[in-house]
Design a protein around this motif. Structure first.
Motif, short mmCIF file in Angstrom:
data_model
loop_
_atom_site.label_atom_id
_atom_site.label_comp_id
_atom_site.label_asym_id
_atom_site.label_seq_id
_atom_site.Cartn_x
_atom_site.Cartn_y
_atom_site.Cartn_z
N LYS A 215 40.64 47.31 38.76
CA LYS A 215 39.27 47.75 38.46
C LYS A 215 38.94 47.56 36.99
O LYS A 215 37.83 47.19 36.65
CB LYS A 215 39.09 49.22 38.86
CG LYS A 215 38.99 49.42 40.34
CD LYS A 215 38.79 50.89 40.66
CE LYS A 215 38.71 51.09 42.16
NZ LYS A 215 38.56 52.51 42.48
N LYS B 79 38.38 43.83 36.33
CA LYS B 79 37.24 43.21 37.01
C LYS B 79 36.05 43.17 36.07
O LYS B 79 35.66 44.18 35.51
CB LYS B 79 36.89 44.02 38.26
CG LYS B 79 35.86 43.39 39.14
CD LYS B 79 35.63 44.23 40.39
CE LYS B 79 34.58 43.59 41.26
NZ LYS B 79 34.33 44.38 42.45
N SER C 257 43.96 50.66 39.66
CA SER C 257 43.18 50.99 38.46
C SER C 257 43.20 49.83 37.46
O SER C 257 42.21 49.59 36.77
CB SER C 257 43.69 52.27 37.81
OG SER C 257 44.98 52.08 37.30
#
Length: 109
Positions: A78, A81, A75
């Motif tokens: 993500k 990113k 997580s």
């Protein structure tokens, strides 16, 4: 966080506290503590053992602790990113500059 009413902040705190589950009963370590350790840099079970004492007693928590750490790290990846911007179509020619004029659409250089 100050712009939110105190009642909302309190409810968030209580809800987050209630939803923490014990991963390591021997050392009283919750999944929330594992997520916090991941945010602080823990990347594997050895890091969790060093920082929180997970798996240092009976070891029955190893599978769940490893899974919880992997989910926390995923997580974070993500969230870190960068989001891709939608691709835009760029016109090849401009109506002010007909094709083949030899002049770029933004004017002479």
């Amino acid at each position: 966080m100050r712009d939110r009413p105190l009642v909302d902040q309190l409810c968030d705190f209580l809800f987050s506290w209630r939803t923490s589950l014990y991963v390591c009963v021997c050392m009283a370590v919750t999944d929330r503590q594992i997520r916090e350790a991941a945010a602080a840099g823990a990347r594997n079970l050895k890091d969790l053992r060093r920082d929180l004492g997970v798996t240092s007693e009976c070891g029955n928590c190893a599978t769940h602790a490893r899974r919880c750490l992997a989910e926390a790290n995923e997580s974070q990846r993500k969230a870190a990113k960068p989001k891709r911007l939608p691709e835009m179509e760029i016109p090849i020619s401009d109506s002010r500059h007909p094709r083949g004029s030899g002049e770029p659409p933004f004017g002479p250089l």
